[in-house]
Design a protein around this motif. Structure first.
Motif, PDB file in Angstrom:
ATOM      1  N   VAL A 160       0.837  -1.193   0.000  1.00 22.51           N
ATOM      2  CA  VAL A 160       0.000   0.000   0.000  1.00 22.51           C
ATOM      3  C   VAL A 160       0.877   1.251   0.000  1.00 22.51           C
ATOM      4  CG1 VAL A 160      -1.682   1.342   1.328  1.00 22.51           C
ATOM      5  CG2 VAL A 160      -1.925  -1.143   1.151  1.00 22.51           C
ATOM      6  N   GLY A 161       0.658   2.112  -0.978  1.00 25.31           N
ATOM      7  CA  GLY A 161       1.316   3.409  -0.987  1.00 25.31           C
ATOM      8  C   GLY A 161       0.699   4.292   0.075  1.00 25.31           C
ATOM      9  N   ALA A 162       1.530   4.811   0.985  1.00 25.60           N
ATOM     10  CA  ALA A 162       0.988   5.522   2.139  1.00 25.60           C
ATOM     11  C   ALA A 162       1.904   6.653   2.575  1.00 25.60           C
ATOM     12  CB  ALA A 162       0.775   4.554   3.303  1.00 25.60           C
ATOM     13  N   GLN A 163       1.272   7.671   3.158  1.00 24.76           N
ATOM     14  CA  GLN A 163       2.019   8.791   3.726  1.00 24.76           C
ATOM     15  C   GLN A 163       1.366   9.277   5.018  1.00 24.76           C
ATOM     16  OE1 GLN A 163       2.100  12.411   1.322  1.00 24.76           O
ATOM     17  NE2 GLN A 163       4.206  12.792   1.958  1.00 24.76           N
ATOM     18  N   GLY A 164       0.033   9.315   5.044  1.00 24.97           N
ATOM     19  CA  GLY A 164      -0.675   9.780   6.220  1.00 24.97           C
ATOM     20  C   GLY A 164      -0.778   8.712   7.296  1.00 24.97           C
ATOM     21  N   MET A 167      -3.497   5.669   6.726  1.00 23.75           N
ATOM     22  CA  MET A 167      -3.142   4.716   5.668  1.00 23.75           C
ATOM     23  C   MET A 167      -1.940   3.870   6.087  1.00 23.75           C
ATOM     24  SD  MET A 167      -4.521   3.960   2.646  1.00 23.75           S
ATOM     25  CE  MET A 167      -5.168   5.427   1.808  1.00 23.75           C
ATOM     26  N   LEU A 168      -0.983   4.478   6.776  1.00 26.15           N
ATOM     27  CA  LEU A 168       0.176   3.730   7.253  1.00 26.15           C
ATOM     28  C   LEU A 168      -0.249   2.641   8.239  1.00 26.15           C
ATOM     29  CD1 LEU A 168       2.648   6.705   7.758  1.00 26.15           C
ATOM     30  CD2 LEU A 168       3.047   4.768   6.221  1.00 26.15           C
ATOM     31  N   ARG A 169      -1.094   2.998   9.183  1.00 26.06           N
ATOM     32  CA  ARG A 169      -1.530   2.024  10.186  1.00 26.06           C
ATOM     33  C   ARG A 169      -2.378   0.926   9.537  1.00 26.06           C
ATOM     34  NH1 ARG A 169      -2.092   6.810  13.631  1.00 26.06           N
ATOM     35  NH2 ARG A 169      -4.344   6.883  13.244  1.00 26.06           N
ATOM     36  N   MET A 170      -3.251   1.304   8.604  1.00 25.61           N
ATOM     37  CA  MET A 170      -4.078   0.308   7.922  1.00 25.61           C
ATOM     38  C   MET A 170      -3.210  -0.674   7.148  1.00 25.61           C
ATOM     39  SD  MET A 170      -5.332  -0.679   4.750  1.00 25.61           S
ATOM     40  CE  MET A 170      -5.530   0.692   3.612  1.00 25.61           C
ATOM     41  N   LEU A 188      10.595   9.146   7.828  1.00 27.06           N
ATOM     42  CA  LEU A 188      10.553   7.694   7.934  1.00 27.06           C
ATOM     43  C   LEU A 188      10.468   7.239   9.386  1.00 27.06           C
ATOM     44  CD1 LEU A 188      13.188   6.867   5.188  1.00 27.06           C
ATOM     45  CD2 LEU A 188      10.702   6.604   5.019  1.00 27.06           C
ATOM     46  N   GLU A 189      11.120   7.961  10.281  1.00 23.43           N
ATOM     47  CA  GLU A 189      11.030   7.623  11.703  1.00 23.43           C
ATOM     48  C   GLU A 189       9.598   7.822  12.200  1.00 23.43           C
ATOM     49  OE1 GLU A 189      13.298   8.646  15.919  1.00 23.43           O
ATOM     50  OE2 GLU A 189      13.377  10.099  14.270  1.00 23.43           O
ATOM     51  N   TRP A 190       8.991   8.938  11.805  1.00 22.07           N
ATOM     52  CA  TRP A 190       7.596   9.185  12.181  1.00 22.07           C
ATOM     53  C   TRP A 190       6.693   8.103  11.598  1.00 22.07           C
ATOM     54  CZ3 TRP A 190       3.322  10.047   9.105  1.00 22.07           C
ATOM     55  CH2 TRP A 190       2.156  10.452   9.773  1.00 22.07           C
ATOM     56  N   SER A 191       6.916   7.742  10.342  1.00 23.79           N
ATOM     57  CA  SER A 191       6.099   6.711   9.696  1.00 23.79           C
ATOM     58  C   SER A 191       6.250   5.370  10.399  1.00 23.79           C
ATOM     59  CB  SER A 191       6.492   6.570   8.225  1.00 23.79           C
ATOM     60  OG  SER A 191       6.267   7.772   7.513  1.00 23.79           O
ATOM     61  N   ALA A 192       7.467   5.045  10.813  1.00 24.05           N
ATOM     62  CA  ALA A 192       7.702   3.777  11.504  1.00 24.05           C
ATOM     63  C   ALA A 192       6.884   3.698  12.790  1.00 24.05           C
ATOM     64  CB  ALA A 192       9.183   3.604  11.806  1.00 24.05           C
ATOM     65  N   GLY A 193       6.700   4.832  13.450  1.00 19.70           N
ATOM     66  CA  GLY A 193       5.868   4.846  14.650  1.00 19.70           C
ATOM     67  C   GLY A 193       4.415   4.534  14.344  1.00 19.70           C
ATOM     68  N   GLN A 194       3.914   5.074  13.233  1.00 21.05           N
ATOM     69  CA  GLN A 194       2.536   4.776  12.826  1.00 21.05           C
ATOM     70  C   GLN A 194       2.390   3.304  12.451  1.00 21.05           C
ATOM     71  OE1 GLN A 194       0.312   7.274  13.232  1.00 21.05           O
ATOM     72  NE2 GLN A 194       2.106   8.429  13.924  1.00 21.05           N
ATOM     73  N   ILE A 195       3.373   2.786  11.721  1.00 19.85           N
ATOM     74  CA  ILE A 195       3.340   1.384  11.310  1.00 19.85           C
ATOM     75  C   ILE A 195       3.373   0.467  12.527  1.00 19.85           C
ATOM     76  CG2 ILE A 195       4.747  -0.398  10.173  1.00 19.85           C
ATOM     77  CD1 ILE A 195       5.418   1.775   8.053  1.00 19.85           C
ATOM     78  N   ALA A 196       4.183   0.822  13.527  1.00 20.12           N
ATOM     79  CA  ALA A 196       4.259   0.000  14.736  1.00 20.12           C
ATOM     80  C   ALA A 196       2.891  -0.128  15.403  1.00 20.12           C
ATOM     81  CB  ALA A 196       5.282   0.586  15.704  1.00 20.12           C
ATOM     82  N   GLN A 197       2.122   0.966  15.387  1.00 18.39           N
ATOM     83  CA  GLN A 197       0.771   0.910  15.961  1.00 18.39           C
ATOM     84  C   GLN A 197      -0.113  -0.061  15.185  1.00 18.39           C
ATOM     85  OE1 GLN A 197      -1.084   4.742  16.852  1.00 18.39           O
ATOM     86  NE2 GLN A 197       0.941   5.697  16.855  1.00 18.39           N
TER      87      GLN A 197
END
Length: 332
Positions: A160-164, A167-170, A188-197
């Motif tokens: 999934v292409g994501a930025q927000g 979408m990252l968490r989904m 990328l660090e901020w995104s990794a936090g969303q992905i971890a959730q």
């Protein structure tokens, strides 16, 4: 995130050139050790699926897929059939890069980007059922009644292409991977936090997940040439950047507005000329092989791999080789 040894190597090839040239670049990327090649999808370029067919013919092992298509211009069931066809002609090497699409590009076509998160999720949920050989009836952000594919059942990884944040968490909860639309370690660090959730809610049966930086990259022998080639993609990134992203990089709001206004007027020369060095630093990995290698290493602290994205560099073949060399230099 993935426990794979070594970073995943991806590349985005943009069909602004004829399919045969893109196929040749895919073959070069395969020879340089890239794992996956995405054909980008924009209505004003050549068709990504025709291009992917040529890429499949020119390669043997590299994974191939659209990166990324949106489920508004094309019905999601049709997208599932197109991706399954790529999988068939490539002997099982397809991946499905899907995202919500660019709002301004969709507006050019009179298409409203309605409920993007739900639309993307429903798209690949339905695709998975279709690929499994099921007959699908669906009533959500799109409709399908007794739809099925006249193709052999298959499984295709979904990225999934994501930025927000949503979408990252989904993507982390439901997909096989995410293509993070960012190049800077701060993003990328901020995104990794969303992905971890999202991963906290991921069902065990979903298996391994890959987080990839889908990064604008421009690499060349000379720093100035690489940074000059970065101006067009950076202008479009700035033009669509959300306020929090600009603030994260201390990008001057007036300067960003000037770029966006020029793009809206269709004055591309002015837009590209208003791109500042700070914008290039924030939104593109640009420079010599050595510079790019350092930036790759910083990015890989937060992701499982990098998709080397547009523009690649002022010389495409040279850029593919230099990007591979830069990845070889990364100490992870």
């Amino acid at each position: 995130m993935s426990d794979r040894t070594g970073p995943i190597r991806g590349i985005e090839l943009t069909p602004e050139h004829p399919p045969d040239r893109i196929a040749s670049l895919a073959a070069l990327a395969e020879g340089e050790g890239f794992d996956v090649a995405f054909a980008s999808s924009h209505y004003f370029n050549r068709d990504p699926f025709v291009t992917l067919s040529r890429m499949a013919d020119a390669t043997e092992n590299i994974r191939l897929g659209p990166g990324v298509v949106n489920p508004y211009e094309t019905h999601p069931v049709k997208l599932a059939a197109q991706v399954a066809t790529v999988d068939e002609v490539s002997d099982g090497r397809a991946v499905f890069g899907v995202g919500a699409g660019d709002r301004s590009s969709l507006a050019n076509l009179g298409v409203e980007r309605d409920r993007p998160l739900r639309r993307v999720l429903e798209t690949f949920d339905v695709a998975r059922d279709l690929w499994a050989g099921e007959t699908v009836t669906h009533d959500g952000t799109f409709a399908a009644e007794d739809a099925s594919l006249n193709l052999e059942p298959t499984e295709v990884p979904v990225y999934v292409g994501a930025q927000g944040p949503h979408m990252l968490r989904m993507s982390a909860k439901h997909a096989d991977g995410t293509l993070i639309n960012a190049a800077h370690p701060r993003d990328l660090e901020w995104s990794a936090g969303q992905i971890a959730q999202g991963l906290e809610e991921r069902p065990d049966e979903r298996g391994e997940f890959e987080a990839l930086a889908f990064a604008s990259v421009s690499v060349a022998a000379e720093e100035d040439a690489a940074r000059g080639a970065a101006r067009p993609p950076v202008a479009f990134i700035v033009g669509g950047a959300a306020e929090p992203v600009l603030e994260r990089h201390d990008i001057d709001r007036e300067a960003a507005t000037a770029v966006a206004d020029a793009l809206e007027r269709g004055d591309l020369t002015a837009a590209f000329g208003r791109v500042t060095p700070a914008m290039i630093d924030a939104f593109c990995i640009a420079g010599t092989t050595e510079t790019v290698a350092d930036r790759f290493e910083a990015a890989l602290e937060h992701v499982d791999g990098i998709v080397v994205g547009s523009p690649l560099g002022p010389d495409l073949e040279d850029a593919v080789e230099r990007a591979s060399e830069a990845l070889d230099r990364v100490d992870v």
